[in-house]
Design a protein around this motif. Structure first.
Motif, PDB file in Angstrom:
ATOM      1  N   PRO A 218       0.634  -1.302   0.070  1.00 21.06           N
ATOM      2  CA  PRO A 218      -0.197  -0.069  -0.178  1.00 21.06           C
ATOM      3  C   PRO A 218       0.972   1.175   0.006  1.00 21.06           C
ATOM      4  N   ASP A 219       1.932   1.175   0.417  1.00 18.48           N
ATOM      5  CA  ASP A 219       2.850   2.375   0.531  1.00 18.48           C
ATOM      6  C   ASP A 219       3.969   2.671  -0.569  1.00 18.48           C
ATOM      7  N   TYR A 220       4.002   1.794  -1.508  1.00 18.30           N
ATOM      8  CA  TYR A 220       4.588   1.418  -2.722  1.00 18.30           C
ATOM      9  C   TYR A 220       3.919   1.047  -3.950  1.00 18.30           C
ATOM     10  N   PRO A 221       3.139   2.010  -4.514  1.00 18.19           N
ATOM     11  CA  PRO A 221       1.876   1.671  -5.597  1.00 18.19           C
ATOM     12  C   PRO A 221       2.796   1.435  -6.788  1.00 18.19           C
ATOM     13  N   GLY A 222       3.538   0.219  -6.785  1.00 25.18           N
ATOM     14  CA  GLY A 222       4.267  -0.034  -8.021  1.00 25.18           C
ATOM     15  C   GLY A 222       5.191  -1.377  -7.471  1.00 25.18           C
ATOM     16  N   VAL A 223       6.324  -1.539  -8.213  1.00 25.43           N
ATOM     17  CA  VAL A 223       7.044  -2.628  -7.950  1.00 25.43           C
ATOM     18  C   VAL A 223       8.398  -2.071  -7.538  1.00 25.43           C
ATOM     19  N   VAL A 224       9.032  -2.500  -6.389  1.00 26.26           N
ATOM     20  CA  VAL A 224      10.313  -2.325  -5.870  1.00 26.26           C
ATOM     21  C   VAL A 224      11.239  -3.553  -6.183  1.00 26.26           C
ATOM     22  N   ILE A 225      12.577  -3.122  -6.752  1.00 23.18           N
ATOM     23  CA  ILE A 225      13.600  -4.258  -6.884  1.00 23.18           C
ATOM     24  C   ILE A 225      14.642  -3.816  -6.293  1.00 23.18           C
ATOM     25  N   ALA A 226      15.338  -4.674  -5.195  1.00 28.03           N
ATOM     26  CA  ALA A 226      16.540  -4.137  -4.349  1.00 28.03           C
ATOM     27  C   ALA A 226      17.289  -5.492  -3.986  1.00 28.03           C
ATOM     28  N   SER A 227      18.613  -5.085  -3.978  1.00 28.37           N
ATOM     29  CA  SER A 227      19.405  -6.113  -3.368  1.00 28.37           C
ATOM     30  C   SER A 227      19.230  -6.618  -2.102  1.00 28.37           C
ATOM     31  N   GLU A 228      18.755  -5.891  -1.044  1.00 30.86           N
ATOM     32  CA  GLU A 228      18.447  -6.227   0.094  1.00 30.86           C
ATOM     33  C   GLU A 228      17.065  -5.384   0.421  1.00 30.86           C
TER      34      GLU A 228
END
Length: 266
Positions: A218-228
């Motif tokens: 809900p706080d990130y309306p999309g997709v996050v990609i991260a090493s960690e």
């Protein structure tokens, strides 16, 4: 090894990725939890973001200072509100200079890329055979000496042949192994054209660096990609080794294991 972050979704301020989370990119620069080589990521950092209302090419901000020493970062993170972001903090390969020409993201036209990984003994194993196969345009676009920038040029070479970023990412990895089959290659890339994200967790001869993605938060309306993961949440998914992720314009994650990328390790 470097730490990466990327986002595609509704516009959010940079601080939501770089500064605010408990395990933000800033924190991962001095307190990474899943690095397999090195202790810190203090050899500079870079950000790339898109505002396609203004132009198709990404905007970039780079610094060779550690990210925690940049006096302009807080203001930038308050002001810039992108719908597409690539960022990284650098742990330089020994022997490669900490200068702006070696700082990511790398950009050509509307495409940008960040890389976490390495080619073993790059200067003596792959540098010359790879450069010999590049087009003049891709060759001349290389400004620095890193294996990362050369691999980006190699991906662009295959993109011109395939017309598809995900296929280009897969084929460029496999073709590297044809050039240097006995060399360790780690190949975590995130690419973008401002409308999609393409990410890989590929390796040959060693373990692939960590990579996660988060969607439907809900706080990130999309997709996050991260090493960690940037924060603790059960919705973070570990990308399997050998996988390529495609984040579509509709913010959907497509995960696939291209058969040609399943090269045997040595």
């Amino acid at each position: 090894m470097c730490r990466l972050v990327a986002y595609l979704g509704k516009p959010l301020p940079l601080k939501r990725f770089i500064l605010e989370p408990p395990h933000s990119l800033l924190v991962q620069s001095y307190a990474p939890q899943e690095m397999t080589a090195g202790l810190l990521n203090g050899d500079g950092f870079g950000l790339g973001w898109y505002d396609r209302r203004l132009r198709p090419q990404p905007f970039t901000y780079k610094n060779i200072l550690p990210i925690w020493n940049d006096p302009n970062l807080a203001g930038l993170c308050e002001y810039v509100t992108p719908s597409c972001l690539l960022g990284y903090v650098r742990s330089a390969t020994p022997g490669l200079a900490v200068d702006y020409s070696n700082c990511q993201p790398f950009v050509q036209h509307s495409l940008s890329a960040v890389h976490n990984g390495r080619v073993e003994n790059f200067r003596s194993t792959l540098y010359r055979p790879l450069r010999q196969q590049l087009t003049d345009e891709d060759y001349l676009n290389i400004q620095g000496l890193t294996d990362s920038e050369h691999l980006f040029a190699w991906i662009l070479h295959h993109y011109k042949l395939t017309g598809d970023l995900a296929q280009a990412l897969s084929k460029s990895f496999v073709s590297l192994l044809d050039l240097v089959p006995a060399v360790e290659v780690t190949f975590n890339f995130i690419l973008s054209d401002g409308q999609r994200l393409i990410a890989s967790r590929l390796a040959h001869g060693g373990a692939a660096p960590s990579l996660y993605y988060l969607s439907d938060h809900p706080d990130y309306p999309g997709v996050v990609i991260a090493s960690e993961p940037l924060f603790k949440d059960e919705r973070w998914v570990s990308c399997p080794p050998g996988a390529i992720l495609v984040v579509t314009e509709e913010f959907q994650v497509q995960r696939w294991h291209p058969p040609e990328a399943r090269a045997p390790t040595v």
